[in-house]
Design a protein around this motif. Structure first.
Motif, PDB file in Angstrom:
ATOM      1  N   ASP A 119      55.019  53.296  92.048  1.00  0.00           N
ATOM      2  CA  ASP A 119      54.834  51.983  91.804  1.00  0.00           C
ATOM      3  C   ASP A 119      53.625  51.606  91.736  1.00  0.00           C
ATOM      4  OD1 ASP A 119      55.671  49.182  91.462  1.00  0.00           O
ATOM      5  OD2 ASP A 119      55.102  48.930  93.413  1.00  0.00           O
ATOM      6  N   SER A 120      52.997  51.338  90.544  1.00  0.00           N
ATOM      7  CA  SER A 120      51.469  51.194  90.452  1.00  0.00           C
ATOM      8  C   SER A 120      51.090  49.747  91.475  1.00  0.00           C
ATOM      9  CB  SER A 120      51.064  50.778  88.972  1.00  0.00           C
ATOM     10  OG  SER A 120      51.592  49.592  88.577  1.00  0.00           O
ATOM     11  N   LYS A 121      51.997  48.957  91.546  1.00  0.00           N
ATOM     12  CA  LYS A 121      51.501  48.045  92.470  1.00  0.00           C
ATOM     13  C   LYS A 121      51.473  48.284  93.872  1.00  0.00           C
ATOM     14  CE  LYS A 121      54.063  44.491  89.712  1.00  0.00           C
ATOM     15  NZ  LYS A 121      55.283  43.406  89.743  1.00  0.00           N
ATOM     16  N   PHE A 122      52.179  49.169  94.390  1.00  0.00           N
ATOM     17  CA  PHE A 122      52.020  49.938  95.728  1.00  0.00           C
ATOM     18  C   PHE A 122      50.308  50.618  95.636  1.00  0.00           C
ATOM     19  CE2 PHE A 122      51.970  53.634  98.271  1.00  0.00           C
ATOM     20  CZ  PHE A 122      52.377  53.102  99.461  1.00  0.00           C
ATOM     21  N   VAL A 123      50.092  51.073  94.782  1.00  0.00           N
ATOM     22  CA  VAL A 123      48.702  51.669  94.579  1.00  0.00           C
ATOM     23  C   VAL A 123      47.621  50.752  94.917  1.00  0.00           C
ATOM     24  CG1 VAL A 123      46.971  53.042  93.305  1.00  0.00           C
ATOM     25  CG2 VAL A 123      49.363  53.638  93.009  1.00  0.00           C
ATOM     26  N   GLU A 124      47.752  49.506  94.508  1.00  0.00           N
ATOM     27  CA  GLU A 124      46.816  48.470  94.540  1.00  0.00           C
ATOM     28  C   GLU A 124      46.976  47.968  96.160  1.00  0.00           C
ATOM     29  OE1 GLU A 124      46.155  43.818  93.541  1.00  0.00           O
ATOM     30  OE2 GLU A 124      46.919  45.284  91.979  1.00  0.00           O
ATOM     31  N   ARG A 125      48.007  48.072  96.632  1.00  0.00           N
ATOM     32  CA  ARG A 125      48.218  47.473  98.110  1.00  0.00           C
ATOM     33  C   ARG A 125      47.727  48.361  99.032  1.00  0.00           C
ATOM     34  NH1 ARG A 125      48.465  42.214  97.452  1.00  0.00           N
ATOM     35  NH2 ARG A 125      50.348  41.477  96.221  1.00  0.00           N
ATOM     36  N   TYR A 126      48.289  49.740  98.654  1.00  0.00           N
ATOM     37  CA  TYR A 126      47.343  50.757  99.652  1.00  0.00           C
ATOM     38  C   TYR A 126      46.126  50.802  99.766  1.00  0.00           C
ATOM     39  CZ  TYR A 126      46.745  55.630 101.063  1.00  0.00           C
ATOM     40  OH  TYR A 126      46.466  56.862 101.833  1.00  0.00           O
ATOM     41  N   PHE A 127      45.264  50.476  98.396  1.00  0.00           N
ATOM     42  CA  PHE A 127      43.638  50.233  98.673  1.00  0.00           C
ATOM     43  C   PHE A 127      43.228  48.947  98.949  1.00  0.00           C
ATOM     44  CE2 PHE A 127      44.273  54.346  95.913  1.00  0.00           C
ATOM     45  CZ  PHE A 127      43.624  55.272  96.708  1.00  0.00           C
ATOM     46  N   GLU A 128      44.210  48.067  99.138  1.00  0.00           N
ATOM     47  CA  GLU A 128      43.556  46.555  99.391  1.00  0.00           C
ATOM     48  C   GLU A 128      42.920  46.551 100.780  1.00  0.00           C
ATOM     49  OE1 GLU A 128      45.316  41.914  99.150  1.00  0.00           O
ATOM     50  OE2 GLU A 128      46.543  43.712  98.469  1.00  0.00           O
ATOM     51  N   ASN A 129      43.301  47.648 101.612  1.00  0.00           N
ATOM     52  CA  ASN A 129      42.350  47.393 102.812  1.00  0.00           C
ATOM     53  C   ASN A 129      41.067  48.258 102.573  1.00  0.00           C
ATOM     54  OD1 ASN A 129      41.266  49.056 105.272  1.00  0.00           O
ATOM     55  ND2 ASN A 129      43.029  48.085 106.135  1.00  0.00           N
ATOM     56  N   ASP A 130      39.956  47.493 102.784  1.00  0.00           N
ATOM     57  CA  ASP A 130      38.800  47.834 102.227  1.00  0.00           C
ATOM     58  C   ASP A 130      38.120  49.133 102.967  1.00  0.00           C
ATOM     59  OD1 ASP A 130      38.345  45.774 100.570  1.00  0.00           O
ATOM     60  OD2 ASP A 130      37.214  44.579 101.858  1.00  0.00           O
ATOM     61  N   GLN A 131      38.685  49.385 104.366  1.00  0.00           N
ATOM     62  CA  GLN A 131      38.266  50.365 105.187  1.00  0.00           C
ATOM     63  C   GLN A 131      38.918  51.764 104.502  1.00  0.00           C
ATOM     64  OE1 GLN A 131      39.316  49.643 109.018  1.00  0.00           O
ATOM     65  NE2 GLN A 131      37.057  48.846 109.323  1.00  0.00           N
ATOM     66  N   ARG A 132      40.077  51.341 104.246  1.00  0.00           N
ATOM     67  CA  ARG A 132      40.810  52.841 103.677  1.00  0.00           C
ATOM     68  C   ARG A 132      40.512  53.033 102.123  1.00  0.00           C
ATOM     69  NH1 ARG A 132      45.607  50.600 103.614  1.00  0.00           N
ATOM     70  NH2 ARG A 132      46.306  51.340 105.847  1.00  0.00           N
ATOM     71  N   LEU A 133      39.967  52.175 101.373  1.00  0.00           N
ATOM     72  CA  LEU A 133      39.485  52.339 100.021  1.00  0.00           C
ATOM     73  C   LEU A 133      38.225  53.026 100.338  1.00  0.00           C
ATOM     74  CD1 LEU A 133      39.453  51.736  96.918  1.00  0.00           C
ATOM     75  CD2 LEU A 133      38.290  49.662  97.438  1.00  0.00           C
ATOM     76  N   ASN A 134      37.149  52.710 100.963  1.00  0.00           N
ATOM     77  CA  ASN A 134      36.059  53.354 101.054  1.00  0.00           C
ATOM     78  C   ASN A 134      36.063  54.599 101.943  1.00  0.00           C
ATOM     79  OD1 ASN A 134      34.759  51.001  99.769  1.00  0.00           O
ATOM     80  ND2 ASN A 134      33.969  50.039 101.893  1.00  0.00           N
ATOM     81  N   ARG A 135      36.988  54.686 102.662  1.00  0.00           N
ATOM     82  CA  ARG A 135      37.131  56.077 103.293  1.00  0.00           C
ATOM     83  C   ARG A 135      37.750  57.169 102.206  1.00  0.00           C
ATOM     84  NH1 ARG A 135      39.704  53.931 107.695  1.00  0.00           N
ATOM     85  NH2 ARG A 135      41.673  54.489 106.637  1.00  0.00           N
ATOM     86  N   TYR A 136      38.281  56.583 101.200  1.00  0.00           N
ATOM     87  CA  TYR A 136      38.817  57.479 100.158  1.00  0.00           C
ATOM     88  C   TYR A 136      37.895  57.767  99.037  1.00  0.00           C
ATOM     89  CZ  TYR A 136      41.440  58.857  96.220  1.00  0.00           C
ATOM     90  OH  TYR A 136      41.792  59.509  94.772  1.00  0.00           O
ATOM     91  N   LEU A 137      37.074  56.798  98.798  1.00  0.00           N
ATOM     92  CA  LEU A 137      36.113  57.136  97.603  1.00  0.00           C
ATOM     93  C   LEU A 137      34.819  57.655  97.974  1.00  0.00           C
ATOM     94  CD1 LEU A 137      36.472  53.592  95.683  1.00  0.00           C
ATOM     95  CD2 LEU A 137      37.372  55.853  94.852  1.00  0.00           C
ATOM     96  N   LYS A 138      34.319  57.443  99.228  1.00  0.00           N
ATOM     97  CA  LYS A 138      33.004  57.848  99.686  1.00  0.00           C
ATOM     98  C   LYS A 138      33.054  59.362  99.417  1.00  0.00           C
ATOM     99  CE  LYS A 138      29.612  57.742 103.379  1.00  0.00           C
ATOM    100  NZ  LYS A 138      29.412  57.365 104.881  1.00  0.00           N
TER     101      LYS A 138
END
Length: 404
Positions: A119-138
């Motif tokens: 569910d694409s909306k879930f993808v956004e929610r998963y990465f809405e936490n900045d720490q999780r997003l930055n941990r993933y992308l770095k």
């Protein structure tokens, strides 16, 4: 408590571990461009951390599209968009789902199509936490890239995520956060309405420039208001001896008319600006960037609060809440700014502030009624703000506990 492959909080009816996979097993890079120019410059979309994917003209007042929008990527409803350019709030970019109408985005964005298992909306929610997003992308930053923070379209998909196996669970989670966002939006709208209401009353309950009576007045009061200098209705910066230990209030400690923070300091090691010992009823006026209107009426039963010299301390001989409300009014703020120096950080000194004239009711009871009216309005605004902050903190906690 969940194990490492199940979240701490989970909806009833769902069991089993979440799966660890690469993001490219859930999303596919879209190569669809606006070659036929089906979309025009009025259809260009922007990606905002606060507002998601929105029409650029509606969001920013104009389109910043280039000469041709043919190379722009097409974004359908439900597509996931990654901002490849770093932002101040997110150094590696942001990931959002298009919940609105189809449109186009510039080459600064990567567009992805959701597969059947997500569910694409879930993808956004998963990465809405900045720490999780930055941990993933770095770890995915392109090696040798001119911009050290840049992640390419395909690289953004090769990181590992942990998602629920069942799409229904993903949908339930994203739906929960949508409802929470709706509550936050409603609360924010109510708060904004209250603040606008206060501004309206501030304009109508004090005389306009060149007039001697206000547009709106409590019943039973008549007669013209008199013009008085602030120095005639309040003692400025009264001298006092500081206690050995006190609660220090600096310029960041007051927001609006609320005291949001203070810190304990000793007389020996306190900042040199800690000089204004508060007494109940004192009004503290922010003399630096006065357009922010961060002014505070000290009404606490303590004798150990000391304010920065960034505030002018006024000890009124009129109603304190009336004075606080009066200095919040736009016409007064404009007068202060006209007498301020500096451009980036306009400021007024206490002597110049004390010379400003305001109109005051001659009847003390009228002052008190006006002061009490705005006091109650400020308390309602503060309560609404507290509820909004609590909702945001609740959402933040759920973003941590409902994902892995």
């Amino acid at each position: 408590m969940g194990n490492k492959n199940t979240p701490e909080i989970r909806f009833p009816g769902f069991i089993g571990d979440w799966e660890q996979r690469r993001l490219n097993e859930y999303l596919t890079t879209s190569k669809v461009k606006n070659r036929d120019e089906r979309f025009g410059k009025e259809d260009v979309l922007s990606v905002s951390g606060d507002f998601g994917i929105v029409n650029q003209i509606e969001f920013q007042g104009r389109s910043f599209a280039g000469v041709s929008v043919a190379p722009y990527g097409v974004v359908e409803t439900g597509d996931v968009v990654y901002t490849k350019s770093p932002l101040k709030s997110n150094p590696f970019g942001i990931i959002k789902t298009n919940k609105g109408q189809a449109g186009i985005v510039s080459t600064l964005y990567a567009v992805y199509k959701p597969n059947d298992n997500v569910d694409s909306k879930f993808v956004e929610r998963y990465f809405e936490n900045d720490q999780r997003l930055n941990r993933y992308l770095k770890p995915l930053v392109n090696k040798g890239a001119k911009n050290d923070m840049k992640v390419s379209d395909d690289n953004a998909l090769i990181g590992t995520v942990v998602f629920p196996v069942e799409v229904d669970e993903q949908r339930k989670i994203s739906s929960f956060f949508n409802q929470l966002d709706n509550l936050i939006t409603l609360q924010q709208q109510e708060l904004d309405t209250l603040k606008q209401t206060k501004q309206g009353f501030l304009q109508k309950m004090f005389p306009k420039e060149g007039e001697t009576v206000p547009e709106i007045r409590f019943p039973g009061f008549s007669g013209e208001w008199e013009e008085r200098k602030l120095s005639e209705i309040a003692e400025f910066n009264p001298k006092s001896i500081l206690p050995d230990e006190f609660e220090y209030v600096d310029l960041e400690s007051v927001v609006g008319t609320n005291l949001i923070a203070h810190r304990t300091e000793s007389k020996e090691s306190a900042p040199s600006r800690a000089q204004r010992l508060a007494q109940r009823g004192d009004v503290f006026y922010q003399t630096v960037r006065p357009y922010q209107k961060n002014n505070y009426l000290y009404d606490l039963p303590y004798n150990n609060y000391v304010f920065s010299t960034g505030y002018a301390q006024m000890r009124p001989i009129i109603d304190s809440y009336f004075l606080l409300s009066r200095v919040q009014e736009e016409l007064f703020v404009k007068t202060v700014l006209d007498r301020s120096t500096g451009t980036s950080y306009p400021a007024i000194n206490s002597n110049d502030l004390s010379e400003i004239e305001i109109k005051v009711p001659t009847d003390n009871d009228e002052q008190t009624q006006i002061g009490n009216f705005f006091k109650q309005l400020d308390e309602t605004i503060a309560l609404q703000q507290k509820e909004l902050d609590a909702l945001k903190q609740t959402k933040k906690a759920f973003l941590q506990k409902m994902f892995i």
